[in-house]
Design a protein around this motif. Structure first.
Motif, PDB file in Angstrom:
ATOM      1  N   SER A  90     -10.303  -5.345  -0.107  1.00  0.00           N
ATOM      2  CA  SER A  90      -9.603  -4.192   0.479  1.00  0.00           C
ATOM      3  C   SER A  90      -8.150  -4.511   0.797  1.00  0.00           C
ATOM      4  O   SER A  90      -7.482  -3.730   1.471  1.00  0.00           O
ATOM      5  N   ARG A  91      -7.661  -5.647   0.347  1.00  0.00           N
ATOM      6  CA  ARG A  91      -6.237  -5.989   0.459  1.00  0.00           C
ATOM      7  C   ARG A  91      -5.796  -6.671  -0.842  1.00  0.00           C
ATOM      8  O   ARG A  91      -6.615  -7.242  -1.570  1.00  0.00           O
ATOM      9  N   ILE A  92      -4.494  -6.596  -1.092  1.00  0.00           N
ATOM     10  CA  ILE A  92      -3.955  -7.339  -2.227  1.00  0.00           C
ATOM     11  C   ILE A  92      -4.113  -8.834  -1.927  1.00  0.00           C
ATOM     12  O   ILE A  92      -3.779  -9.305  -0.832  1.00  0.00           O
ATOM     13  N   ILE A  93      -4.621  -9.572  -2.911  1.00  0.00           N
ATOM     14  CA  ILE A  93      -4.725 -11.033  -2.782  1.00  0.00           C
ATOM     15  C   ILE A  93      -3.744 -11.643  -3.785  1.00  0.00           C
ATOM     16  O   ILE A  93      -3.864 -11.426  -4.996  1.00  0.00           O
ATOM     17  N   ASP A 145     -11.518   0.489   8.789  1.00  0.00           N
ATOM     18  CA  ASP A 145     -10.141   0.010   8.619  1.00  0.00           C
ATOM     19  C   ASP A 145      -9.640   0.116   7.182  1.00  0.00           C
ATOM     20  O   ASP A 145      -8.458  -0.083   6.917  1.00  0.00           O
ATOM     21  N   ARG A 146     -10.523   0.459   6.253  1.00  0.00           N
ATOM     22  CA  ARG A 146     -10.150   0.419   4.842  1.00  0.00           C
ATOM     23  C   ARG A 146      -9.211   1.551   4.436  1.00  0.00           C
ATOM     24  O   ARG A 146      -8.644   1.523   3.339  1.00  0.00           O
ATOM     25  N   GLY A 147      -9.016   2.517   5.329  1.00  0.00           N
ATOM     26  CA  GLY A 147      -8.080   3.607   5.031  1.00  0.00           C
ATOM     27  C   GLY A 147      -6.850   3.572   5.898  1.00  0.00           C
ATOM     28  O   GLY A 147      -6.008   4.478   5.818  1.00  0.00           O
ATOM     29  N   LYS A 148      -6.723   2.539   6.740  1.00  0.00           N
ATOM     30  CA  LYS A 148      -5.570   2.443   7.642  1.00  0.00           C
ATOM     31  C   LYS A 148      -4.433   1.681   6.965  1.00  0.00           C
ATOM     32  O   LYS A 148      -4.613   0.531   6.543  1.00  0.00           O
ATOM     33  N   SER A 149      -3.285   2.328   6.888  1.00  0.00           N
ATOM     34  CA  SER A 149      -2.131   1.695   6.220  1.00  0.00           C
ATOM     35  C   SER A 149      -1.739   0.394   6.883  1.00  0.00           C
ATOM     36  O   SER A 149      -1.392  -0.593   6.209  1.00  0.00           O
ATOM     37  N   ALA A 150      -1.748   0.355   8.204  1.00  0.00           N
ATOM     38  CA  ALA A 150      -1.344  -0.857   8.918  1.00  0.00           C
ATOM     39  C   ALA A 150      -2.188  -2.055   8.528  1.00  0.00           C
ATOM     40  O   ALA A 150      -1.732  -3.204   8.573  1.00  0.00           O
ATOM     41  N   CYS A 151      -3.439  -1.805   8.126  1.00  0.00           N
ATOM     42  CA  CYS A 151      -4.350  -2.903   7.759  1.00  0.00           C
ATOM     43  C   CYS A 151      -4.268  -3.227   6.271  1.00  0.00           C
ATOM     44  O   CYS A 151      -4.116  -4.392   5.874  1.00  0.00           O
ATOM     45  N   VAL A 152      -4.387  -2.214   5.431  1.00  0.00           N
ATOM     46  CA  VAL A 152      -4.532  -2.476   4.001  1.00  0.00           C
ATOM     47  C   VAL A 152      -3.207  -2.834   3.322  1.00  0.00           C
ATOM     48  O   VAL A 152      -3.220  -3.427   2.240  1.00  0.00           O
ATOM     49  N   ASN A 180     -10.012   5.106  -2.012  1.00  0.00           N
ATOM     50  CA  ASN A 180      -9.332   6.074  -1.151  1.00  0.00           C
ATOM     51  C   ASN A 180      -7.854   6.059  -1.519  1.00  0.00           C
ATOM     52  O   ASN A 180      -7.370   5.153  -2.205  1.00  0.00           O
ATOM     53  N   GLU A 181      -7.134   7.089  -1.040  1.00  0.00           N
ATOM     54  CA  GLU A 181      -5.727   7.244  -1.410  1.00  0.00           C
ATOM     55  C   GLU A 181      -4.861   6.100  -0.887  1.00  0.00           C
ATOM     56  O   GLU A 181      -3.904   5.670  -1.527  1.00  0.00           O
ATOM     57  N   THR A 182      -5.197   5.599   0.292  1.00  0.00           N
ATOM     58  CA  THR A 182      -4.394   4.522   0.887  1.00  0.00           C
ATOM     59  C   THR A 182      -4.462   3.265   0.040  1.00  0.00           C
ATOM     60  O   THR A 182      -3.431   2.620  -0.241  1.00  0.00           O
TER      61      THR A 182
END
Length: 883
Positions: A90-93, A145-152, A180-182
């Motif tokens: 759920s994040r860029i690695i 948290d998978r749709g929160k910009s601050a996290c992803v 999701n869009e985020t």
């Protein structure tokens, strides 16, 4: 891929060093050629360094749960990122190189989040639960948290000490598309904001090519037009029927039949996905639109972790094929980067050649300008001389009138002063007797007695009155006449002359001349100061000449004669003062005095003209020496600069050749020398089919011999292309001490083949040699290595000069019969007369029996003292002999 990255790193390091050396090259360039321009600008240096320091980023994207992370793990050969049957990333690695493995978190601006960086136990940290849990915590977010910009929008950075990453490759693992869009925005942003040379799009083979896949591919193709796309169809074995077949295959008897069924199923999945990509114009048969690979990451991992089995071979082979395709694309991209840097450096080096050529052009312009200025100065000075002479002659009648008026005025002054003269003052009679003119005229002494002393005193005093009156009146009038009219007529021409002489080119050459003649300022006065004082010189000449003529008219003997004559006329009475005045005035002739003044002015101008002509002859005498010295100085400077530039250019061209033609491979050894070996190029390397080349391998055994080889190759490569010079195709430098030069292959050399050649063939070979020398000269170089073993013969006996081993230098204004002696010596050797050309004069003029008249005459014309033929003339004569 590791080998490609190592090659890239080696070439990049060499180019970075070339940039540094190019910067250092500016100082000698400015020193020798006085240029203020930069060889490489700050922006160019930054652009090249940015190109060379850029990382090669490979991004892996695709729909969720398609096996992106599994692909990255297998590319690295070790599990680095988490995989699961459900969506997890759920994040860029971003996976980079690091000497010490670590994991950290960067915020959206790219800055590391304080306290997030933690060490990992090693590349295979996944076996360590602490490291594994730590990475999962950063990569796998909670559902809320998978749709929160601050996290992803935070990026997980993994640093590994891995061979693939060590040389500039970085990998990006991304969240699945369309969760999701985020998360979509996260992937879009990282792809659009970074240069991604290779993008791997993973397709889930179970689902084939879905509409969302097509949209994703079209989206990224539009935004990354220069990116190479790889399509990986994963999970080609992971369907329900195949899994059921795996469970039922417990016996060896049915294994072959079942494998065949599974192969067919796998092939049908791969074929369908490939056909879908082609149908939607996302793939073609020539790999222009991308490269397709059908893989099973599950099987590849199984082979890696559990050992290779026969039934896994096709999966591992498919994965190896994928890595080979990746390596080719990676190599192509890296070579493109290198080519950009090489071309940029070549443009920088091209500026150096431009500075040198500009200096040559400036010298040629300066020489032409000097000749023009000297001619201008000569014309202006000659015009001044002619105009001034004509001007003075034209004033003759006015001078006569002025002098006649002055004589009449002097008569009046003398008549007025004569009665008032007191004659009791006796002149120094004793001194008269001692004057040489008097003793010669009157060896027995001057007659004395009576009133002679008074008579002599009267004549002397009246003479002074007349001379002063005439000279004063004439000088004032002549000064006014010459100064006023000359200022309007002559002085503008003087200014014109001085402007011509004030040319910087002429000044520099004049200064050189003054040094040659011992800093003598006469030339400066002759060409400068004297001309600016022309009017003053004319006035002074007129004044001095008039006084001289008056003094000469009333000389000591003339006064004595007048006094004696008057004493005889009036032996006992007082001197007749009026009569004496008339006698003295009668001695003056206005015409004669005017002519003498004009002649004096003309003589003065003649002396100035002669001095000016002498100085100009001196200038012209030294002009050619100055020009030769300038050319030699420029040639020497160019040689020093070019020898330094040669090293840079040779290495730069070597890198370019390696990039465009590939790595050279040595074949059969043909010759071994002290610092050079000759090989055939391996048949696997050839950019023209069925053609073999010679590879000349030069080793550095000393700096002096190495620089000589580098400079000679540089000159040879810059010679004009000619069919009479051996072809040089390129070279590489596998390391800084080895140079591999690829050249045209010859059949033999003249020293080995000469005895078997006919007279006609020898003449033809000689013509080829002379044409080769002419091509070298026309390129601005001298070839100092002319010998039989350096004349190479092709299969058809055409001769070519071996410029690869030539000793070159820059041509510096040598005469048209350059290298004639060398040609004569080679011809004598070819026709069997084994003596140096310089010794031929001792043989006399008798033709040896084996020579034809035409050949012998040509050889004689190439030798001193005749040496009356040029290289082009030799070519014409050989054409006549051959026909």
């Amino acid at each position: 891929m590791d080998a490609v990255c190592k090659k890239r790193d080696k070439l990049f390091r060499r180019l970075v060093e070339l940039v540094k050396q190019t910067k250092k090259f500016e100082s000698p360039l400015r020193e020798h050629f006085g240029t203020s321009s930069s060889l490489i600008t700050g922006d160019e240096e930054k652009s090249i360094n940015d190109t060379l320091s850029s990382k090669t980023v490979i991004a892996v994207i695709g729909e969720k749960n398609c096996g992106k992370s599994s692909l990255i793990n297998e590319m690295l050969g070790v599990q680095v990122v988490p995989v699961a049957d459900i969506t997890c990333t759920s994040r860029i690695i971003w996976i980079k190189y690091s000497d010490t493995p670590y994991v950290s978190l960067n915020d959206q601006t790219g800055k590391e989040v304080p306290g997030s960086k933690r060490p990992l136990s090693g590349n295979d940290f996944w076996g360590d639960r602490t490291g594994r849990d730590m990475l999962k915590e950063l990569v796998i977010l909670k559902e809320e948290d998978r749709g929160k910009s601050a996290c992803v929008f935070q990026t997980v950075i993994i640093g590994l000490n891995h061979e693939l990453l060590k040389y500039g490759v970085e990998l990006i693992d991304s969240p699945g598309r369309n969760e999701n869009e985020t998360l979509n925005k996260v992937v879009n942003e990282v792809i659009s904001k970074n240069e991604i040379p290779i993008l791997i799009y993973v397709i889930d083979g179970k689902c084939f090519l879905r509409p969302d896949d097509r949209k994703n591919i079209q989206y990224f193709k539009e935004r990354c037009p220069r990116t190479k796309f790889f399509y990986v169809c994963n999970k080609i074995d992971n369907d329900a029927k195949a899994a059921e077949m795996d469970k039922e295959s417990d016996t060896e008897e049915g294994e072959d039949e079942e494998d065949g069924c599974k192969d067919d199923k796998i092939m049908s999945i791969a074929t369908k996905v490939r056909d879908q990509l082609k149908e939607h114009l996302l793939l073609d048969d020539r790999s222009y639109l991308g490269t397709f690979n059908a893989l099973s990451m599950r099987k590849v991992k199984e082979a890696r972790t559990k050992g290779k089995c026969a039934n896994l071979r096709k999966f591992t082979e498919a994965f190896e094929s994928f890595k080979i395709d990746m390596s080719k694309s990676l190599d192509s991209y890296l070579m493109e980067q290198i080519s950009i840097a090489v071309c940029a450096l070549m443009r920088c080096h091209g500026r150096c050649f431009y500075c040198i050529s500009q200096k040559h052009e400036e010298l040629q312009i300066e020489e032409k300008e000097m000749a023009r200025v000297l001619q201008s100065a000569r014309s202006a000075e000659l015009d001044i001389y002619q105009r001034s002479t004509t001007f003075v002659e034209a004033k003759n009648e006015q001078l006569k009138q002025i002098i006649a008026v002055a004589i009449d005025k002097a008569r009046q002054d003398a008549m007025e002063m004569a009665p008032k003269l007191v004659l009791n003052k006796i002149t120094a009679y004793e001194l008269l007797l001692l004057h040489p003119d008097v003793t010669e005229k009157y060896p027995n002494g001057v007659p004395s007695g009576g009133n002679f002393s008074q008579m002599h005193t009267l004549c002397h005093e009246l003479r002074n009155i007349i001379v002063n009156s005439v000279s004063n009146n004439v000088e004032v009038q002549v000064d006014n006449l010459l100064e006023n009219e000359a200022s309007c007529d002559l002085l503008p021409k003087v200014v014109e002359t001085m402007e011509a002489l004030d040319n910087p080119t002429l000044k520099r050459n004049l200064e050189s001349i003054y040094q040659f003649v011992g800093n003598d300022n006469d030339y400066k006065e002759a060409t400068g100061f004297s001309l600016t004082n022309l009017v003053y010189a004319l006035v002074s000449a007129a004044r001095e000449n008039l006084r001289f003529e008056l003094q000469n008219t009333y000389s000591l003997l003339a006064i004595i004669e007048i006094a004696l004559q008057e004493k005889r006329n009036n032996p006992r009475g007082s001197p007749a003062r009026t009569a004496v005045v008339n006698i003295l005035i009668s001695q003056l002739d206005a015409n004669r005095l005017a002519d003498s003044v004009v002649d004096a002015c003309k003589n003065k101008m003649e002396s100035y003209h002669t001095t000016f002509e002498t100085s100009l002859k001196q200038i012209e005498f030294f002009k050619e020496d100055i020009q030769i010295q300038s050319r030699e100085h420029l040639g020497a400077s160019a040689s020093r600069v070019l020898s330094m530039l040669a090293q840079l250019e040779i290495e730069n061209h070597g890198i370019k050749f390696e990039v465009t033609r590939g790595e050279l491979k040595r074949g059969k050894l043909l010759y071994r020398g002290q610092n050079c070996t000759l090989h055939l190029c391996d048949k696997s390397w050839s950019f023209i089919n069925e053609t073999q080349y010679i590879m000349r391998v030069i080793q550095r055994i000393s700096d002096e011999s190495w620089m000589e080889s580098i400079t000679s190759l540089y000159y040879a490569y810059n010679c004009k292309r000619s069919s009479h010079l051996i072809g040089i195709y390129g070279w590489t430098m596998p390391n800084p001490d080895v140079l591999q030069v690829v050249t045209e292959r010859a059949a033999t050399s003249l020293d080995k083949a000469n005895s078997g050649l006919s007279t006609h063939q020898k003449l033809s070979v000689m013509r080829d040699v002379v044409c080769g020398l002419d091509a070298i000269h026309s390129s601005g170089f001298i070839y100092n290595n002319l010998a039989a073993k350096q004349v190479l013969l092709m299969d058809d006996n055409q001769a070519k000069l071996n410029i690869c081993s030539g000793n070159f230098e820059v041509l510096r204004g040598q005469g048209p019969n350059l290298d004639i002696d060398k040609i004569a010596e080679l011809m004598l050797w070819m026709f069997g007369l084994q003596v140096p050309a310089t010794a031929v004069s001792t043989l006399g003029s008798i033709k040896p029996y084996k020579y034809s008249d035409g050949v012998w005459e040509l050889i004689r014309r190439c030798q001193s003292p005749r040496k009356d033929i040029t290289i082009k003339g030799i070519i014409k004569e050989l054409d006549i002999l051959l026909n």
